[in-house]
Design a protein around this motif. Structure first.
Motif, PDB file in Angstrom:
ATOM      1  N   PRO A 258      32.890   9.968  18.348  1.00 58.54           N
ATOM      2  CA  PRO A 258      32.458   8.796  17.580  1.00 58.54           C
ATOM      3  C   PRO A 258      31.140   8.246  18.117  1.00 58.54           C
ATOM      4  O   PRO A 258      30.830   8.439  19.291  1.00 58.54           O
ATOM      5  N   PRO A 259      30.344   7.572  17.275  1.00 58.43           N
ATOM      6  CA  PRO A 259      29.088   6.998  17.762  1.00 58.43           C
ATOM      7  C   PRO A 259      29.376   5.966  18.845  1.00 58.43           C
ATOM      8  O   PRO A 259      30.289   5.167  18.702  1.00 58.43           O
ATOM      9  N   TYR A 260      28.639   6.059  19.956  1.00 62.48           N
ATOM     10  CA  TYR A 260      28.879   5.132  21.053  1.00 62.48           C
ATOM     11  C   TYR A 260      28.134   3.820  20.844  1.00 62.48           C
ATOM     12  O   TYR A 260      28.293   2.886  21.591  1.00 62.48           O
ATOM     13  N   GLY A 261      27.248   3.778  19.850  1.00 65.92           N
ATOM     14  CA  GLY A 261      26.448   2.584  19.649  1.00 65.92           C
ATOM     15  C   GLY A 261      25.248   2.537  20.572  1.00 65.92           C
ATOM     16  O   GLY A 261      24.626   1.503  20.743  1.00 65.92           O
TER      17      GLY A 261
ATOM     18  N   LEU B  39      26.672   1.821  15.901  1.00 66.31           N
ATOM     19  CA  LEU B  39      28.084   1.903  15.559  1.00 66.31           C
ATOM     20  C   LEU B  39      28.324   0.946  14.401  1.00 66.31           C
ATOM     21  O   LEU B  39      28.392  -0.264  14.592  1.00 66.31           O
ATOM     22  N   LYS B  40      28.356   1.468  13.214  1.00 68.60           N
ATOM     23  CA  LYS B  40      28.413   0.610  12.045  1.00 68.60           C
ATOM     24  C   LYS B  40      29.448   1.075  11.040  1.00 68.60           C
ATOM     25  O   LYS B  40      29.864   2.232  11.051  1.00 68.60           O
TER      26      LYS B  40
ATOM     27  N   TYR C 110      30.194  -2.849  14.339  1.00 73.08           N
ATOM     28  CA  TYR C 110      31.645  -2.753  14.422  1.00 73.08           C
ATOM     29  C   TYR C 110      32.047  -2.608  15.878  1.00 73.08           C
ATOM     30  O   TYR C 110      31.281  -2.094  16.691  1.00 73.08           O
TER      31      TYR C 110
ATOM     32  N   PHE D 252      33.666  -1.026  19.058  1.00 77.45           N
ATOM     33  CA  PHE D 252      33.958   0.357  19.420  1.00 77.45           C
ATOM     34  C   PHE D 252      35.455   0.581  19.596  1.00 77.45           C
ATOM     35  O   PHE D 252      36.018   1.567  19.132  1.00 77.45           O
TER      36      PHE D 252
ATOM     37  N   MET E 128      37.118   0.828  16.425  1.00 76.24           N
ATOM     38  CA  MET E 128      36.871   2.126  15.813  1.00 76.24           C
ATOM     39  C   MET E 128      37.849   3.170  16.347  1.00 76.24           C
ATOM     40  O   MET E 128      38.404   3.972  15.591  1.00 76.24           O
TER      41      MET E 128
END
Lengths: 131, 466
Positions: free
Chosen positions: B287-290, B295-296, B330, B332, B335
């Motif tokens: 997953p995107p770590y931001g 992270l959206k 969002y 994390f 998520m």
């Protein structure tokens, strides 16, 4: 996007999740392309129980493809006694793994929202008021 | 006969789970006779296996972290005890090998010998009376003397002797090297760990895997390498579409696995178009770590923009062909919850979720501090540990860590339990918590973080204390 994928896609809106009319999505103005693929009997055999046959019939009919048998085939009918793929398997293979939706729309039967497909990639992003 | 696995000495915490995953996939039963993250040599024993040599070959042929597999002819703490053990274990089979062409080699971990000493050591094995021709290239039998030294120790503390029976699957790393891949991005996972992840996900012909954050498709191409049919999605459709003929589809073409690529769709995990039936064998994701990528999720933070937007010409904005929906930041942790819940609903019994997650800070294991060195006066900043997310329908299979300089990331693997194995109470409690959280999110933005943490705390405890 292979036609198989359409069996696993529904409307992205949360409000449509409980409405049976939201699945399957209805292809409109769909451009199909047949791309040859190697037959994968094991995959089709494993996936057949996970596919809703009525849904597949609907999708296939709406795309103007040859009509499917009334009920789902038995995976025992996929191989001849000589171990060759039967016509039943070949037809399913062509439909699920060789038919690709390249452009067009997928329309929700519940909210009528249209999802565009461009270059084989469907876009399921929703505007804020539908989230 | 016992077998010696020669691992590579890196990504240590991935090695055991990878071999265990392959054993589960191939239905091979074995037990670990010895294993430690500190050494590349592990010993296993097959159980209820008619043909252990075949089992040995099958088990490691696609393992990325196994270099080779050997029949274990003997082990000891020095050469005297090794020779005694070899006699004990294998004297009855020496005649089968005495006439074949062969070769001896050394594999010394943390140690070396001058050549003349190697000769002397090899001569010490002459009691087996191998009279066949010695050939350096493609001998019928390859024998290896393994030595395991502690760092800077003058003598090995463990010695083994084995006959090579199988090679691991590391050659695939070369084929999937991202430097040679036509289409990559800054966050593409390297070939080695992508392939290990695909093994952990039990990718195999006849299975179907999904990646909800596919990016340039590192995981899907790796799963397809092992024969799985794959599809994926990403919030950013540009990463799937690529540019100038370089895109996810072209990566599959490069590796000759286009037939297994079912497609990619632009979608958000929190408003997902993926059906909620139990039809996936595996879900793999990073997953995107931001950090490098936002992270959206879909939506807008401003309330007035949560309404339908009508342009000045009276047309709703979202019906324009070039419309790009707004996205909001969002949490994390939230998520990760969503990924677990998404997976629990869609994985088949025994299906696996393989999810990467980052851990900030550089907290080392206590035993990793070298002995005799003084502890640094200034405390290292504590690693910002996230507890491992839990879900009543998912059992934790393995947790593996990859260390970087200031942070680490871990691969967490879960198995979808059968419905009969799941505590209905825990499942109901979990569902209630999620609903409450979602409701609280509707009412206001400011309370969100605390609600989130409370929820997090409770489900990390596995909902044991309602």
């Amino acid at each position: 996007m292979k036609l198989l994928t359409l069996n696993f896609l529904t409307c992205a809106r949360k409000t449509c999740k409980t409405n049976p009319a939201a699945f399957p999505l209805h292809p409109r103005e769909a451009e199909l392309e047949q791309i040859e693929a190697e037959i994968n009997p094991l995959l089709i055999q494993n996936l057949l129980p996970r596919i809703n046959w009525e849904v597949l019939k609907t999708i296939s009919q709406e795309l103007g493809l040859p009509s499917l048998p009334e009920s789902a085939p038995d995976s025992e009918d996929f191989m001849t006694e000589e171990g060759e793929p039967t016509q039943t398997l070949k037809d399913l293979h062509t439909l699920l793994m060789e038919m690709n939706v390249q452009n067009g729309k997928l329309v929700c039967g519940s909210c009528e929202h249209e999802y565009a497909i461009k270059e084989g990639i469907a876009n399921f992003l929703l505007p804020s008021h539908m989230v | 006969m016992e077998y010696l696995i020669r691992f590579v000495q890196q990504h240590e915490t991935f090695r055991k789970p990878e071999v265990e995953a392959l054993a589960e996939l191939l239905k091979i039963k074995f037990r670990w006779v010895s294993y430690s993250d500190d050494t590349p040599f592990a010993i296993i024993d097959f159980e209820d296996t008619e043909n252990p040599t075949k089992a040995a070959r099958d088990l490691v042929s696609r393992s990325i972290l196994v270099s080779k597999m050997y029949e274990l002819w003997g082990r000891g703490t020095d050469f005297d005890s090794l020779h005694a053990d070899i006699r004990n274990r294998t004297e009855h089979i020496w005649p089968d090998y005495q006439a074949s062409t062969f070769r001896f080699e050394f594999d010394s971990y943390h140690g070396t010998h001058p050549n003349d000493e190697k000769w002397r050591l090899i001569e010490s094995f002459s009691y087996m009376k191998f009279t066949g021709r010695i050939v350096m290239s493609r001998p019928e039998n390859q024998f290896i003397v393994f030595e395991d030294y502690k760092l800077d120790a003058p003598k090995p503390h463990n010695v083994f002797f084995g006959r090579e029976v199988a090679e691991g699957g590391r050659k695939a790393m070369n084929k999937y090297n991202v430097k040679k891949r036509h289409y990559i991005a800054t966050t593409s996972m390297d070939a080695e760990l992508s392939l290990v992840t695909a093994n952990m996900a039990l990718s195999a012909p006849g299975t179907i895997a999904y990646d909800p954050f596919m990016g340039t498709g590192s995981f899907p191409v790796s799963c397809a390498h092992f024969g799985a049919a794959v599809f994926g999605s990403d919030l950013d459709g540009r990463s799937i579409r690529g540019k100038k003929g370089r895109n996810v589809a072209s990566n599959f073409k490069q590796y000759g696995t286009s037939d297994l690529y079912l497609g990619g769709v632009t979608a958000d995990l929190t408003n997902s178009p993926i059906c909620s039936g139990r039809f996936l064998d595996a879900i793999v994701c990073d997953p995107p770590y931001g950090v490098r990528e936002g992270l959206k999720v879909l939506g807008h933070v401003k309330e007035k923009l949560q309404q339908e937007v009508i342009l000045s010409n009276g047309v709703p904005a979202h019906l324009q062909s070039d419309y790009v929906p707004p996205k909001k930041p969002y949490s994390f942790v939230r998520m990760l919850d969503d990924i677990l819940d998404f997976s629990a609903i869609r994985l088949v019994d025994g299906g696996r979720l393989c999810m990467w997650m980052p851990v900030a800070g550089a907290k080392e294991d206590p035993e990793a501090t070298p002995e005799g060195l003084e502890e640094p006066a200034k405390e290292e900043p504590e690693a910002e540990e996230y507890a491992i997310p839990q879900h009543p329908a998912l059992a934790l299979v393995a947790e593996s860590k990859q260390h970087f300089n200031k942070w680490s990331r871990r691969l967490i693997t879960y198995r979808r339990l059968q419905d009969s194995e799941i505590s209905q109470e825990a499942l109901t409690a979990y569902g209630m918590q999620r609903l409450e959280l979602q409701a609280s999110n509707q009412t206001g933005e400011t309370t969100r973080a605390n609600d989130l943490n409370d929820f997090r705390k409770k489900y990390f405890e596995g909902f044991k204390n309602p």
